[in-house]
Design an enzyme around this catalytic site. Structure first.
Site, PDB file in Angstrom:
ATOM      1  N   GLY A 207       2.088  70.788  31.678  1.00  0.00           N
ATOM      2  CA  GLY A 207       2.897  71.609  30.949  1.00  0.00           C
ATOM      3  C   GLY A 207       4.203  70.822  30.495  1.00  0.00           C
ATOM      4  CG  PHE A 208       4.228  67.233  30.821  1.00  0.00           C
ATOM      5  CD1 PHE A 208       4.534  66.827  32.198  1.00  0.00           C
ATOM      6  CD2 PHE A 208       3.219  67.144  30.036  1.00  0.00           C
ATOM      7  CE1 PHE A 208       3.141  66.282  32.893  1.00  0.00           C
ATOM      8  CE2 PHE A 208       2.143  66.681  30.786  1.00  0.00           C
ATOM      9  CZ  PHE A 208       2.296  66.024  31.966  1.00  0.00           C
TER      10      PHE A 208
ATOM     11  CB  THR B  42       2.951  69.653  40.629  1.00  0.00           C
ATOM     12  OG1 THR B  42       2.653  70.887  40.936  1.00  0.00           O
ATOM     13  CG2 THR B  42       3.697  69.465  39.250  1.00  0.00           C
TER      14      THR B  42
ATOM     15  CB  ALA C 159       7.768  71.449  46.588  1.00  0.00           C
TER      16      ALA C 159
ATOM     17  NE  ARG D  42      10.020  68.037  57.224  1.00  0.00           N
ATOM     18  CZ  ARG D  42      10.338  69.159  57.372  1.00  0.00           C
ATOM     19  NH1 ARG D  42       9.983  70.256  57.122  1.00  0.00           N
ATOM     20  NH2 ARG D  42      11.218  68.938  58.595  1.00  0.00           N
TER      21      ARG D  42
ATOM     22  CE  LYS E 179      -4.637  60.891  48.595  1.00  0.00           C
ATOM     23  NZ  LYS E 179      -6.488  61.431  48.922  1.00  0.00           N
TER      24      LYS E 179
ATOM     25  CD  GLN F 163       4.273  65.820  39.988  1.00  0.00           C
ATOM     26  OE1 GLN F 163       5.092  66.148  39.277  1.00  0.00           O
ATOM     27  NE2 GLN F 163       2.990  65.939  39.863  1.00  0.00           N
TER      28      GLN F 163
ATOM     29  N   GLY G 161       9.114  66.364  40.940  1.00  0.00           N
ATOM     30  CA  GLY G 161       8.445  66.327  39.509  1.00  0.00           C
ATOM     31  C   GLY G 161       9.367  65.687  38.373  1.00  0.00           C
ATOM     32  CD  GLU G 162      12.351  68.725  36.201  1.00  0.00           C
ATOM     33  OE1 GLU G 162      12.747  69.594  37.203  1.00  0.00           O
ATOM     34  OE2 GLU G 162      12.494  69.359  35.100  1.00  0.00           O
TER      35      GLU G 162
HETATM   36 MO1  MOS Z   1      10.264  71.230  33.663  1.00  0.00          MO
HETATM   37  S1  MOS Z   1      10.769  70.649  31.739  1.00  0.00           S
HETATM   38  O1  MOS Z   1      11.616  72.142  34.068  1.00  0.00           O
HETATM   39  O2  MOS Z   1       8.787  71.979  33.460  1.00  0.00           O
END
Ligand code: MOS
Length: 739
Positions: free
Chosen positions: A240-241, A469, A511, A629, A634, A639, A705-706
């Site tokens: 999705g991003f 993710t 998470a 943590r 993996k 990510q 993720g970011e």
């Molecule tokens: Mo992100 S741009 O918060 O999927």
């Protein structure tokens, strides 16, 4: 969903941290995972969206008779006969959904109609038979030529701490630089798709979304239904991003057509339709001013951003936010402005603001380091923020210093020569660069239900979503540990709005936020189980006190008598309902008033630049990261790697090109819109700094993720400068700058 791979716990008996294979991996590689457009719904009909071919103007004729006469065509909708529900949508609230409102066209690709037919082929052919005439007007799609029209929108996020102006004026060393980034398009592997199906007044939406509950609520408002009448199903999301955080036009169109026609309607976008009308990362022009001492200590820092937006909505790309938290500096000022253009609505894209803003800030820090002949890592250490410099709160944890040290060691930073353009291999210029990665974690509310069922499973349900993710996997690990059960005993269920509510998956929040709620719900269901056992005459634990019972590998046992014990599921199977359940709602708590939660990292890039051809290759990208943590080594590594590769795109390739004469996107496909592919990726290495974070949340995860994309493009740009001595401040950095 149950896990297929056998588990291995570490010495502590914990599954958390173990690189468990994705529990949904087998379903995905065998094609059994159901994506939005793949549900086999009987009686399904197909919608094709119609998009404007002009950039600005008025529709003067929308003739659909030839299309409607075609056998198999069920309906053609436009502003002339839009469903009544769409007339109320031209309110501020539904700005982003405004479609088929009137004859006005605000950007190329604006959705101006829908054709529905019994087959996709018929719908497409019918779309080609529409006769649409326009009267065109002047437009602008070029940010640079309209900078004088930049203005501060509502909620522009301006901040000032200390006194920037005075501190800048009196600083010994000054830097004032402008960086530009270009429009980017999200390219999830799975394009948008939706199926809308009505049963009386109840609507089911099969969607690909990062936000089940927001989608449910928004669609209920559009359709004047109670949220309970709308069910959103999205068990798998092919990326999705950020694009899939919003409800876009295809959802209300599919739902309204399905209601009118009394048939389920599917709308599935093709790749080219993903460009323009379904979000983008807006182009930015950013100015960074730094005032510093000769020792490199920051005295004043200003970051101002201007981004493009659509005519009808003021989207802010919050590029300057990172400047508030990244370094210790007493006088900091930030602000944002927008320029309205005839483009589709921009939206969030992976690490919104931070991915783009870190380009200007981290390159400016590199410029300062060069100007002062201080090593770039040393410069950052001299400005290290011992606590969150904006809120004044302590970090929940911060291993950034160790990220710099370990990253530099792994990468071999000591072999870098600070004098640019001095290292050659044959014809190639070799350079090394680094940058800080920093991303705050968002904390969101989440409810989770855990059911222990007499067939020996723990069913864990929450209306969160796995956007690719690894959420299914890490939540299984958290639940397994919290319940002391093997992963095979956990049925982790996401992607259905009828489960207990959870927030959108954005801001690297899932998470830590949903994970903490899963853990707490598991603890709660065990307490419930114990209270059932102690009041059950058939249980060997009957009449014991809570304090005298311990939990051990799927069993309840008396602390002082090992003969008194029984399996969880033996207790469950004697209940009338054959299940014991507990639902817990977790809201971001008071810990947020006490600690600031950020993930950190240090990126290191080595590039080779061909001075004759201008070609830039990223030969090596190493980094060390503190994400709290690591729940699953993996999926966390994936990510970060994904973020770094995305950062390579930002640095060197990704650019949604608009032909400024036509106002149309000219590279609306992944052949012409370049993203990094395997041959573009050199030696990639990610290491996590072990970080115990008892304060971030109940599972100690700060979000991954970011983080990877934040600063990644700057590390590459800084390496390009080190290789060539040429400071390119326009991104992406393409070969023409070196020819
Ligand atoms: Mo992100 S741009 O918060 O999927």
């Amino acid at each position: 969903m149950t896990t297929a791979n056998s588990e291995k716990r570490d010495g502590s008996g914990k599954l958390i941290g173990h690189p468990l294979d994705r529990i949904d991996g087998r379903l995905k590689v065998t094609g059994k995972a159901q994506y939005a457009a793949e549900w086999n719904i009987p009686g399904l009909v197909h919608g094709v969206i119609i998009q404007s071919t002009i950039t600005r103007g008025t529709i003067t004729r929308f003739a659909s008779n030839r299309a409607e006469e075609l056998p198999g065509v069920l309906a053609v909708y436009s502003h002339l006969n839009k469903p009544a529900e769409l007339s109320k949508m031209l309110t501020a609230k539904f700005e982003r959904l405004s479609l088929l409102q009137d004859s006005e066209v605000h950007y190329a690709g604006q959705i101006i109609g829908l054709v529905v037919a019994d087959t996709l082929e018929t719908a497409k052919y019918a779309a080609s038979l529409l006769e649409i005439d326009y009267e065109t007007s002047d437009f602008s799609t070029d940010l640079n030529s309209r900078l004088s029209q930049a203005f501060k929108p509502v909620n522009s996020g301006d901040e000032e701490r200390g006194k920037f102006k005075k501190a800048f004026e009196t600083a010994e060393v000054k830097l004032d630089v402008t960086y530009c980034t270009q429009t980017q398009t999200h390219n999830p592997i799975e394009p948008f798709g939706v199926i809308a199906q009505w049963d009386g007044d109840n609507l089911t939406i099969y969607d690909s979304t990062q936000a089940l509950i927001d989608t449910q609520r928004t669609m209920a408002e559009v359709l004047s239904l109670s949220p309970n009448a709308v069910r959103v199903i999205s068990p798998f999301v092919g990326g999705g991003f950020g694009a899939k955080l919003s409800v876009w036009s295809h959802l209300p169109l599919a739902a309204l057509a399905a209601r009118k026609l009394g048939k389920p309607v599917k709308i599935s976008l093709v790749r080219s339709q993903m460009y323009g009308a379904f979000g983008c990362r807006p182009a930015t022009v950013q100015t960074v001013k730094i005032g510093a001492g000769k020792d490199g200590k920051l005295k004043a820092l200003e970051h101002q951003g201007i981004n493009e937006t659509a005519e009808f909505v003021d989207f802010i790309e919050c590029v300057a936010d990172g400047a508030l938290q990244s370094y210790y500096c007493e006088n900091v000022k930030i602000g944002h402005q927008v320029v309205r253009l005839n483009i589709g609505e921009p939206t969030w894209m992976r690490a919104p603001g931070h991915a783009t803003g870190s380009i200007a800030l981290e390159c400016a820090m590199d410029e300062l380091a060069h100007q002062l002949a201080i090593d770039p890592i040393e410069l950052r250490l001299r400005n290290f923020a011992e606590m969150d410099p904006q809120s004044g709160l302590p970090w929940s944890s911060n291993n950034l210093r160790e990220c710099y040290r370990r990253g530099a060691e792994l990468f071999g930073w000591s072999r870098r020569n600070g004098a640019p353009g001095t290292i050659k291999e044959d014809r190639l210029l070799i350079g090394c660069g680094m940058a800080t990665a920093l991303h705050p974690m968002e904390h969101t509310p989440a409810s989770v239900r855990v059911k222990l069922t007499s067939d020996g499973f723990a069913v864990v349900q929450t209306a969160s979503q796995d956007i690719g993710t690894g959420t299914y996997t890490i939540m299984t690990q958290i639940a397994a540990d919290a319940l002391s059960l093997p992963a095979e005993r956990i049925k982790l269920q996401l992607g259905d709005s009828s489960f207990p509510k959870a927030a959108a998956s954005g801001g690297s929040s899932t998470a830590g936020s949903v994970g903490s709620a899963v853990k707490q719900a598991c603890t709660a269901v065990l307490e419930e189980l114990i209270s059932v056992a102690v009041s059950d005459k058939k249980s060997p634990l009957c009449a014991l006190k809570r304090a005298d019972i311990q939990i051990d590998n799927g069993r309840l046992a008396a602390t002082d008598d090992s003969n008194k014990s029984e399996d969880f599921f033996a207790v469950v199977s004697r209940t009338a309902s054959k299940e014991i359940e507990s639902t817990v709602t977790r809201k971001p708590g008071p810990e947020l008033q006490k600690f600031s939660v950020c993930a950190f990292g240090a990126h290191f890039a080595e590039v080779a630049v061909d001075p004759d051809l201008g070609q830039i290759r990223v030969r090596k990208f190493y980094g060390a990261y503190d994400i709290g943590r690591v729940l699953n080594h993996k999926t966390a590594r994936s990510q970060i790697i994904g973020g770094i590769v995305f950062g390579m795109g930002l640095a060197l390739m990704e650019h949604t090109w608009i032909d400024q004469n036509l106002g149309r996107i000219i590279n609306a496909d992944i052949a012409e819109y370049h993203v990094p592919v395997h041959p573009d990726i050199g030696d990639l290495h990610v290491e996590f700094i072990p970080t115990d974070d008892p304060y971030a949340n109940a599972v100690g995860a700060k979000g991954a993720g970011e983080l990877g994309i934040t600063g990644a493009a700057a590390a590459i740009a800084n390496a390009v400068f080190n290789a060539t001595g040429k400071r390119i401040r326009n991104f992406p950095i393409t070969l023409d700058y070196f020819m």
